[in-house]
Design a protein around this motif. Structure first.
Motif, PDB file in Angstrom:
ATOM      1  N   GLU A  83       0.846  -1.204   0.000  1.00  0.00           N
ATOM      2  CA  GLU A  83       0.000   0.000   0.000  1.00  0.00           C
ATOM      3  C   GLU A  83       0.882   1.256   0.000  1.00  0.00           C
ATOM      4  O   GLU A  83       0.582   2.237  -0.675  1.00  0.00           O
ATOM      5  CB  GLU A  83      -0.904   0.079   1.241  1.00  0.00           C
ATOM      6  N   GLU A 114      -6.419   3.761   0.432  1.00  0.00           N
ATOM      7  CA  GLU A 114      -5.246   2.951   0.793  1.00  0.00           C
ATOM      8  C   GLU A 114      -4.727   3.353   2.183  1.00  0.00           C
ATOM      9  O   GLU A 114      -4.163   2.526   2.893  1.00  0.00           O
ATOM     10  CB  GLU A 114      -4.130   3.069  -0.252  1.00  0.00           C
ATOM     11  N   HIS A 117      -6.826   1.437   4.553  1.00  0.00           N
ATOM     12  CA  HIS A 117      -6.421   0.023   4.545  1.00  0.00           C
ATOM     13  C   HIS A 117      -5.144  -0.163   5.362  1.00  0.00           C
ATOM     14  O   HIS A 117      -4.997  -1.129   6.103  1.00  0.00           O
ATOM     15  CB  HIS A 117      -6.147  -0.470   3.116  1.00  0.00           C
ATOM     16  N   HIS A 191     -11.594  -4.885   2.809  1.00  0.00           N
ATOM     17  CA  HIS A 191     -10.562  -4.579   1.812  1.00  0.00           C
ATOM     18  C   HIS A 191     -11.018  -4.934   0.404  1.00  0.00           C
ATOM     19  O   HIS A 191     -10.890  -4.129  -0.523  1.00  0.00           O
ATOM     20  CB  HIS A 191      -9.257  -5.299   2.171  1.00  0.00           C
ATOM     21  N   GLU A 195     -11.130  -2.775  -3.153  1.00  0.00           N
ATOM     22  CA  GLU A 195     -10.172  -3.152  -4.199  1.00  0.00           C
ATOM     23  C   GLU A 195     -10.845  -3.377  -5.551  1.00  0.00           C
ATOM     24  O   GLU A 195     -10.222  -3.195  -6.593  1.00  0.00           O
ATOM     25  CB  GLU A 195      -9.375  -4.399  -3.791  1.00  0.00           C
TER      26      GLU A 195
HETATM   27 FE   LIG Z   1      -5.795  -1.544  -0.406  1.00  0.00          FE
END
Ligand SMILES: [Fe+2]
Ligand SMILES: [Fe+2]
Length: 299
Positions: A83, A114, A117, A191, A195
């Motif tokens: 990431e 991101e 995440h 996630h 994505e």
């Molecule tokens: Fe990600």
């Protein structure tokens, strides 16, 4: 080429709307107090790198569960490391173009996603293995600096897309598996949902970037993407720290994992979609196949 390409501006506008509808916060979207169940796996056992090896046969059930915990923590660390690179590649993408259009705004939105995440992976890794390390993969420090500096255009989007697809495959399997800890399944579910949009953007931008690119430059991008994948992609699965943490000899475990037909078969499954897309898009030519084979993602 059978891949149909929508105008990238339209793709970005659609993704911006979808992102706005799926806003969440790493602190509150997840139940961080979900108990870790004593007998549950931290990953589907069939996806573990040592599944079916001699080492695996010598382990009892508790040791196998501990290995699954360590491999899941390893993937959280590897996920966070990638990431960090993706965010830099996306920043450079925006820096090199019109700031005020939907494609730049989507790239900025993706960077924001991101970040959440990364916060989620950081907390999850701390919960699983106490934290204290990033990734133990050789080259990762060097690549962490050089990839964002050198990566651009179709080569960068090919790397982003492949890393995200590989991670995505693993997480989709984990999130659907009822033997896996509810905590891990929650992380994977959050996630995977984001994505899907990132992959849509990477595909759209990659098709635009290769369109009309002179052959020598295309070859350079193909080559850098192939080398990056060979050096990074599959190696995170066999990070020596994963094995050391559960009392295994890391060299022997790595040796058995890399020869393990189950693990090799899994890598091929992870690579199937990105390799097919990138080949069709002209990003993997005959001269790059050996890199992708070395990454384990191509037969
Ligand atoms: Fe990600
Ligand atoms: Fe992503």
């Amino acid at each position: 080429m059978t891949t149909t390409a929508q105008p990238p501006e339209r793709v970005a506008e659609r993704l911006l709307r979808a992102s706005a509808e799926h806003e969440w916060d790493a602190d509150t979207a997840l139940d961080w107090d979900t108990p870790l169940l004593e007998d549950a796996w931290y990953a589907p056992p069939e996806l573990l790198t040592l599944y079916g090896t001699d080492l695996w046969r010598r382990m009892d059930h508790r040791q196998r569960i501990a290995l699954s915990r360590s491999e899941a923590a390893g993937l959280m660390n590897a996920g966070l490391w990638t990431e960090l690179i993706l965010m830099q590649l996306l920043s450079r993408y925006v820096a090199g173009r019109d700031f005020a259009d939907s494609r730049s705004r989507y790239a900025l939105t993706e960077i924001g996603e991101e970040v959440r995440h990364s916060l989620m992976f950081s907390r999850a890794a701390e919960r699983l293995d106490g934290g204290g390390h990033g990734t133990g993969v050789p080259w990762s420090r060097v690549l962490g600096v050089t990839t964002p500096a050198l990566g651009r255009g179709p080569g960068a989007f090919a790397a982003i897309l492949t890393v995200e697809e590989v991670n995505d495959y693993w997480q989709r399997e984990a999130m659907r598996d009822e033997r896996v800890q509810p905590f891990i399944r929650q992380v994977c579910r959050l996630h995977v949902a984001d994505e899907a949009r990132h992959l849509g953007f990477a595909r759209s931008e990659l098709l635009r970037a290769v369109d009309g690119l002179p052959a020598p430059r295309l070859e350079l991008h193909r080559e850098t993407a192939g080398i990056a994948m060979a050096l990074v992609c599959s190696r995170h699965f066999t990070d020596p720290r994963i094995y050391r943490a559960v009392g295994l000899d890391p060299r022997e475990a790595q040796r058995q994992a890399r020869r393990n037909p189950h693990h090799r078969h899994n890598l091929l499954r992870f690579g199937e979609k990105p390799v097919a897309f990138l080949t069709e898009a002209g990003m993997i030519g005959p001269r790059q196949r050996h890199w992708w084979r070395r990454a384990g993602l191509m037969p």
